[in-house]
Structures are given as C-alpha cells and as structure tokens.
Enzyme design. Sequence first.
Site, PDB file in Angstrom:
ATOM      1  N   CYS A  22      48.111 -15.967  20.692  1.00  0.00           N
ATOM      2  CA  CYS A  22      48.312 -15.313  19.344  1.00  0.00           C
ATOM      3  C   CYS A  22      49.794 -14.748  19.528  1.00  0.00           C
ATOM      4  O   CYS A  22      50.534 -14.653  18.459  1.00  0.00           O
ATOM      5  CB  CYS A  22      47.394 -14.314  18.973  1.00  0.00           C
ATOM      6  SG  CYS A  22      47.157 -13.253  20.538  1.00  0.00           S
ATOM      7  N   GLU A  43      44.465  -2.523  21.545  1.00  0.00           N
ATOM      8  CA  GLU A  43      43.477  -2.313  22.687  1.00  0.00           C
ATOM      9  C   GLU A  43      44.538  -2.113  24.094  1.00  0.00           C
ATOM     10  O   GLU A  43      45.682  -2.626  24.014  1.00  0.00           O
ATOM     11  CB  GLU A  43      42.846  -3.977  22.801  1.00  0.00           C
ATOM     12  CG  GLU A  43      41.710  -4.023  21.821  1.00  0.00           C
ATOM     13  CD  GLU A  43      41.130  -5.411  21.971  1.00  0.00           C
ATOM     14  OE1 GLU A  43      41.775  -6.440  22.006  1.00  0.00           O
ATOM     15  OE2 GLU A  43      39.923  -5.303  21.700  1.00  0.00           O
TER      16      GLU A  43
END
Length: 459
Positions: free
Chosen positions: A263, A437
């Site tokens: 990504c 995260e």
Amino acid sequence: MINVVNPADGSVVGEVPEWSPAEVTAAIDRTCKAFPWWSRKLAKERGDLLRRWFELVKADKQAFAELMVKENGKCLSEALGEIEYGLGFIEWFAEEARRVYGDTIPAHAGNAEILVFKEPAGPTAAITPWNFPFMMITRKIATALAAGCTMIIKPSELTPLTGYKLLEYARRAGIPEGVFEMVTGNPQEIGALFTSDTRIRKISFTGSTAIGKVLASACGNDLKKMTLELGGNAPFIVFDDAGFDDAVAGLVAAKLRNSGQVCISPNRIYVQDAIHDRFVAAVAEKVAMIRVDQGLQQEFVVGPLINQVGLDKVAALVEEAKQSGAEVVLGGKPHAKGGLFYAPTVLAGLNDDMRIAHTEIFGPVFPIYRFHTEDEVVRRANNTEYGLVAYVFTRDLGRAFRLSRNIESGMVILNSGSVGTASVPFGGVKHSGYGREGSYYGIEEYVEVKYVLMGGLDR
Ligand code: NAP
C-alpha cells in the site's frame, strides 16, 4: 476446505477450513466470553504472555519465512524482513501493555478530583490482507491484547497458513482460546458477522478502500470503533538537489518490495526537470540487474504477483499508458517466465490524465513523471483521493519541512525509502483510511477514555 496456492508455480501448499456461520459465531462467542477475564488480567501478565509468544516465534522464524514464501511469493530475505518487522510489534506492545496510563486533571472545584481512566475497548475483530501475512496480524493482535482487548481475526484466504501458524505458537505461549481466535471462509459472510455483532466493539481492517467503506458503513449501525488501513497512491518526489544515488536506491528498494504489492509502494514518481533523464536511466539500469524468480533463496529477487486478477490489472494499466503515449524504458509486459511473473517496468513520458496516475498499481512498475516547480509538484501529489504516504528527496531543509506540512498524507518520508517500524504511527488520511497502528498512538485505538469525578472530598 480452502486450498492455498503457491503463486510462483500454482502448486497447492496447504488447506484451511471454511468455517460455517455457526462456527464463526461460536468463535465470536469465545472472544466475547474471554474479554472480562483477559481485560482484568494484570498488564504485566498480558505483556509476559506476548513476550513468550515473541520468543517462540523468533526461535522459529526460518520456518515462518519459508511458509510465507510459498503462500505469498515474496522472496526469503523479504519474508525474514517482514518477520523482524512483525515481531517488532509483539515486542513493542508486550512492553507497552504496562504503559496504558490514565491522567489527572486539575479540578474545577475545591472538593473534587478529576481522573481519567483508559479502559480496554472490548472484544475486537480484525480482517487482514494477503500482502503481509505475518506483520498485518501481529500489528493488530499484539496491540489489542496489550490494551486488554480480545480479538478474532480473519486473514486473507490467499495467505492464511502463516496466520494459523502464528495462532498455534500463541497457544503454545499460553495465549488461550477466546483471547485470540482465527477464522477463515467466505469473507463477505464473516465480515457481516463481525460488523453485525453488537458485542464486538472495534474492528481493524487493512485492505482495499472499497471493502473498507462497506465495513465502515456496516459498523455505523452500532457505532463501532474502527481502524482502517486502506489503499494508497504514494507520490515519490525527487528534487534536483537530492542525493541522487540515495534517491535511486531508495526508490528501487521501496518499489520492488513484495513485487510492488504494497500500500505504501511509490505509485507516482515525480522527478525534477534538470535530473529527470539521468534519473530515469539510472533507475532502469539498477532495476535491470535484479532477477525475477521464485523466492526460496537468500538473494533478493522479484517474485510473482499474487494471482491472475492482480497480473491482469498491472498489464492493463501499462498497456493503456503505452497506448496513450508512455515510453517503455524497461519491461512493459508480463515476464518471459510466464505464470504470474510481470517484468519490472520503467515508464517515462507519462501525464496525470492517464489511468495509471490515479490507480493503485500493485505491481513492479515505475511510472516516472517530469515536474518543474515545488508548487506544481505539491499540487499534483495532492491530486488524489488517497493520502497514505509521500516520499520526498531534497537536501533543502526549508523545502523538506514545507512539503512535510503541505502534502496531504498520514506519513511523509524524507530522504529515505523505508517507512515502517513498530514505534511509529502508521496510517493514512482521505480514502486511505483513519486510525493509526504502531507506537503509543496505536494502543489508543483499543482503549476507551473514561472520565471520573470524585466529589465530596473534604480538603
Ligand atoms: P481486499 O480485497 O479489500 O481484502 C482485504 C481483506 O478483506 C481480505 O482478508 C479479504 O478476504 C477481505 N474481504 C474481501 N471482501 C470482503 C467483504 N465483502 N467483507 C469483509 N471482508 C472482505 O484487499 P486486498 O486486495 O487483499 O489487499 C490489497 C489492498 O489492501 C490494497 O488496496 C492495499 O493498498 C491495501 N493495503 C493497505 C495497507 C495499509 O496499511 N494502508 C496495507 C496493505 C494493504 P479474502 O482475501 O479472503 O478474499
């Protein structure tokens, strides 16, 4: 059963169960039943269990890496790198469990104290993609468990073997049923069971923006917390004052990681006028030296794409760009090895109207665009619905800071092609999602803040 296939040669490398809705519901029940017990456990005890899990997996990392090569197609050195990265989250959150601090706030009245507790959000669920079968799981579950939440995970059916192996080692470490559950099967069905269960208080999803939106809408029904790590369209900007060799090396390493199926992969490479032609040539020269092969050896190689859909998407984007006038400097077609291998490709002479400029490529393709000024490149870089990461190479400190502010993304990487480690807040803005995260920001996603007023104090 679901067959798991090696993308390098099509062979079946294993199988995993296709859980029925009743079995998934029973696993959710276990996750919910374990929550009160797990959340009340001492933070140190939770941290110790995570630490034991970390040690057991670390001791066997070669076996994990070989399994990952077979089910995902990435080469062994990359698989070992992913394991180090992924283990970093277990280690980090094993320590962080003890640091979920609350707060005190100066009171508004003389007879009161104001306290802030941080409490585990509840039973949680996660859905993970195939491109990082190890790290995507550890960075979610280690955070949840450290915060005092329990978690049920659905890994991708394309790469579930690594996930089940992680579960097996977690059990060996003493992390019991209910605290960490794993299910595989129909993704739509499982997603619906997770989102519709009002006992699940948070869902963490990494995957495509399209599925992220479906899940976010469904979570709206009972206002579940969410972390969404979605698609990207990363700009990689090289100014003419950049360290030239560092920029080339940083780009090639970042782009070829996982054959471009990442990504945060550089998706639009903007190079300033004065160095553009030399840069294109240097990238093509470096990329041409890298071998394309299956990955069970130590040397870095570019592996296959994950499946035919992935290969067809990359091939179509390159074909369309070629037909619209792009120059193929290297590659430009599926690799002569056949199967799911795509030749590392360098394209120049592109413009922003081409579909490749607005689509996440997910393959070993370097689309290089020419730019003139800083204002222009910032405008073009921001001209995307995504906002995950941007890379900038410049030696001008003022410019580096200006771009850090002016680029619309969750992460800006200056003079490096490397993004991730457990101690940083990873995540995006716009259609790349929300929530973070890793780092101490990551654990905040798994706690609820509770304000407590203690009045009537005789002071
Ligand atoms: P995907 O199709 O969205 O799949 C991701 C996960 O969602 C898989 O476990 C998949 O299951 C599951 N899924 C599919 N349809 C679902 C549904 N209707 N309901 C619930 N779950 C469903 O994405 P992908 O193609 O695997 O992964 C690539 C995408 O992930 C790219 O866009 C990439 O940028 C993004 N990504 C983002 C990050 C980040 O941190 N921002 C990191 C890595 C990847 P099955 O695989 O079993 O079908």
